[in-house]
Design a protein around this motif. Structure first.
Motif, mmCIF file in Angstrom:
data_model
loop_
_atom_site.group_PDB
_atom_site.id
_atom_site.type_symbol
_atom_site.label_atom_id
_atom_site.label_comp_id
_atom_site.label_asym_id
_atom_site.label_seq_id
_atom_site.Cartn_x
_atom_site.Cartn_y
_atom_site.Cartn_z
ATOM 1 N N LEU A 235 -13.961 -7.414 20.883
ATOM 2 C CA LEU A 235 -14.583 -6.414 21.754
ATOM 3 C C LEU A 235 -14.537 -6.838 23.220
ATOM 4 O O LEU A 235 -14.257 -6.017 24.107
ATOM 5 N N ILE A 236 -14.818 -8.103 23.484
ATOM 6 C CA ILE A 236 -14.786 -8.599 24.866
ATOM 7 C C ILE A 236 -13.392 -8.416 25.467
ATOM 8 O O ILE A 236 -13.234 -7.981 26.617
ATOM 9 N N LEU A 237 -12.364 -8.720 24.682
ATOM 10 C CA LEU A 237 -11.000 -8.571 25.173
ATOM 11 C C LEU A 237 -10.648 -7.110 25.417
ATOM 12 O O LEU A 237 -10.047 -6.768 26.446
ATOM 13 N N ARG A 238 -11.009 -6.238 24.489
ATOM 14 C CA ARG A 238 -10.710 -4.810 24.646
ATOM 15 C C ARG A 238 -11.404 -4.230 25.868
ATOM 16 O O ARG A 238 -10.804 -3.496 26.663
ATOM 17 N N GLN A 239 -12.678 -4.566 26.026
ATOM 18 C CA GLN A 239 -13.432 -4.018 27.150
ATOM 19 C C GLN A 239 -12.988 -4.628 28.476
ATOM 20 O O GLN A 239 -13.068 -3.987 29.529
ATOM 21 N N SER A 240 -12.486 -5.859 28.434
ATOM 22 C CA SER A 240 -11.916 -6.469 29.646
ATOM 23 C C SER A 240 -10.635 -5.747 30.036
ATOM 24 O O SER A 240 -10.401 -5.463 31.227
ATOM 25 N N ALA A 241 -9.816 -5.443 29.048
ATOM 26 C CA ALA A 241 -8.557 -4.732 29.323
ATOM 27 C C ALA A 241 -8.835 -3.362 29.933
ATOM 28 O O ALA A 241 -8.095 -2.899 30.824
ATOM 29 N N GLU A 242 -9.906 -2.714 29.469
ATOM 30 C CA GLU A 242 -10.271 -1.398 30.005
ATOM 31 C C GLU A 242 -10.659 -1.487 31.477
ATOM 32 O O GLU A 242 -10.552 -0.503 32.210
ATOM 33 N N GLN A 243 -11.130 -2.661 31.916
ATOM 34 C CA GLN A 243 -11.481 -2.873 33.324
ATOM 35 C C GLN A 243 -10.369 -3.623 34.073
ATOM 36 O O GLN A 243 -10.583 -4.167 35.163
ATOM 37 N N ASN A 244 -9.173 -3.654 33.451
ATOM 38 C CA ASN A 244 -8.001 -4.300 34.065
ATOM 39 C C ASN A 244 -8.231 -5.768 34.374
ATOM 40 O O ASN A 244 -7.730 -6.302 35.381
ATOM 41 N N LEU A 245 -9.012 -6.417 33.509
ATOM 42 C CA LEU A 245 -9.240 -7.851 33.661
ATOM 43 C C LEU A 245 -8.457 -8.596 32.583
ATOM 44 O O LEU A 245 -8.576 -8.300 31.400
ATOM 45 N N PHE A 260 -9.170 -10.109 13.547
ATOM 46 C CA PHE A 260 -9.256 -10.305 14.993
ATOM 47 C C PHE A 260 -8.360 -9.296 15.702
ATOM 48 O O PHE A 260 -8.785 -8.621 16.654
ATOM 49 N N TRP A 261 -7.128 -9.166 15.233
ATOM 50 C CA TRP A 261 -6.183 -8.254 15.873
ATOM 51 C C TRP A 261 -6.592 -6.799 15.640
ATOM 52 O O TRP A 261 -6.386 -5.939 16.509
ATOM 53 N N GLN A 262 -7.187 -6.512 14.505
ATOM 54 C CA GLN A 262 -7.658 -5.160 14.235
ATOM 55 C C GLN A 262 -8.734 -4.743 15.231
ATOM 56 O O GLN A 262 -8.826 -3.587 15.608
ATOM 57 N N VAL A 263 -9.554 -5.707 15.648
ATOM 58 C CA VAL A 263 -10.598 -5.410 16.636
ATOM 59 C C VAL A 263 -10.022 -5.425 18.050
ATOM 60 O O VAL A 263 -10.262 -4.515 18.843
ATOM 61 N N ALA A 264 -9.248 -6.456 18.374
ATOM 62 C CA ALA A 264 -8.762 -6.636 19.751
ATOM 63 C C ALA A 264 -7.596 -5.726 20.086
ATOM 64 O O ALA A 264 -7.474 -5.247 21.216
#
Length: 373
Positions: A235-245, A260-264
């Motif tokens: 979740l942290i990675l997905r939400q970071s990607a949404e903020q272009n981080l 892990f990959w299913q979530v990220a």
């Protein structure tokens, strides 16, 4: 009457010459998160243990006894773990393949020690598990897995060297496992000359980590080491990607799972994690891996460590010539290597593995593999 008495004596003598225990099933409990967010780990435990039991039973069992498994769910919850432990020992089970999370294993170990049962975790890495047991004089608490301090000693200096001068953040999920491994890595990384720019714990189970992502952006984080599990990491990675981080995420062994990959998703690309040198690649594991894969399951993560735990129990019982847990533990710690699917293993006096080795793995396109160090 004389002939009848002689016949009865002969039958009695035959019965006494064959130990009853050899003819009975021997039960091993397999305890982990069979349901809940970490159920993939529980499935790995179950699949590995069942494959080992099937192989040992097909070869004649343990001193003539067939292995029977008792699968139990603790959901990686400390209170449930203690409840399950009490029920298992009340049922007379003497051998426990489990638990998974250190936060469950540590409190449950006291129950097993008091009952004289042999617990061997194929996943719990917090040093307190065996350190506290040794201090209390509990000889039947062991692990067929590595320790956080050993993992920290491996990856901390590597991070310090590889990312010298970078902004490194250290996070954990406040669990015995997550904080334990994060603190171990942080200590050795600091000793290697690299100080983190931020250290904190997050609340596991949350669905919105946008405030954390904003914090990481403000810190200009280049690297994040996170001691925790795959649901939060993804979740942290997905939400970071949404903020272009974008940053380099480094994890401990908990994300050796396709979930892990299913979530990220694609945001998980490049994520690194530490794991004991891949047991699937060992020649000792070839037959077991093929058999498990033929059944439609990939023996990733802790699967083969659970398999090896069942093998260790069987070998210990054979060596001790008894199913007395204390005698079995003593036989397993005698310094003679035990042949398992993860290679030959030996235990120290605390019940920890000796001479553990590690790989740094990296996720790419939904799969992971070791990288050159």
């Amino acid at each position: 009457m004389k002939k009848l008495s002689m016949l009865n004596a002969a039958i009695f003598g035959l019965m006494m010459s064959t130990p009853v225990a050899f003819a009975d099933d021997i039960t091993f409990a397999v305890i982990g998160p069979m349901t809940g967010q970490l159920a993939t780990i529980g499935d790995q435990f179950k699949q590995g243990a069942q494959a080992a039991a099937d192989a040992i039973n097909a070869a004649g069992g343990v001193n003539g006894s067939m292995i029977k498994l008792d699968i139990e769910d603790d959901q990686c919850d400390p209170k449930q773990a203690v409840s399950v432990a009490n029920r298992v020992v009340a049922d007379g089970v003497k051998f426990i393949d489990g638990h998974a999370c250190s936060g469950s294993s540590i409190p449950a170990s006291a129950v097993y020690a008091e009952a004289g049962a042999l617990m061997m975790s194929p996943a719990s890495s917090n040093p307190v598990l065996t350190d506290a047991a040794a201090k209390a004089g509990w000889p039947t608490i062991m692990r067929l897995y590595t320790r956080d301090d050993a993992q920290g000693a491996f990856i901390g200096p590597w991070i310090a060297k590889k990312f010298a001068g970078k902004n490194v953040v250290v996070l954990h999920d406040k669990s015995a496992y997550g904080q334990g491994v994060a603190d171990a890595v942080r200590a050795t990384m600091n000793a290697g000359g690299l100080k983190e720019v931020y250290y904190d714990g997050i609340n596991a189970g949350e669905k919105d980590y946008s405030a954390l992502v904003t914090k990481l952006k403000d810190l200009k984080a280049d690297v994040v080491y996170f001691g925790g599990y795959h649901p939060e990491a993804g979740l942290i990675l997905r939400q970071s990607a949404e903020q272009n981080l974008k940053f380099q995420l480094i994890m401990p062994d908990s994300i050796a799972s396709p979930e892990f990959w299913q979530v990220a998703g694609p945001a998980g690309e490049g994520t690194m994690f530490v794991f004991p040198s891949d047991p699937q690649a060992k020649p000792e594991a070839k037959a077991a891996v093929e058999k498990i894969k033929a059944g439609g399951f990939v023996p990733e993560g802790f699967t083969l460590f659970s398999y090896a735990t069942i093998q260790a129990f069987a070998e210990g019982i054979k060596r001790a010539g008894s199913d007395d847990p204390a005698k079995v533990a003593e036989a397993l710690k005698n310094g003679t290597p035990i042949s398992t699917v993860v290679g030959d293993v030996t235990f120290d006096e605390k019940g920890d593995l000796k001479n553990a080795s590690y790989d740094i793995n990296q996720w790419h396109d939904g799969k992971y593999a070791p990288i050159a160090q």
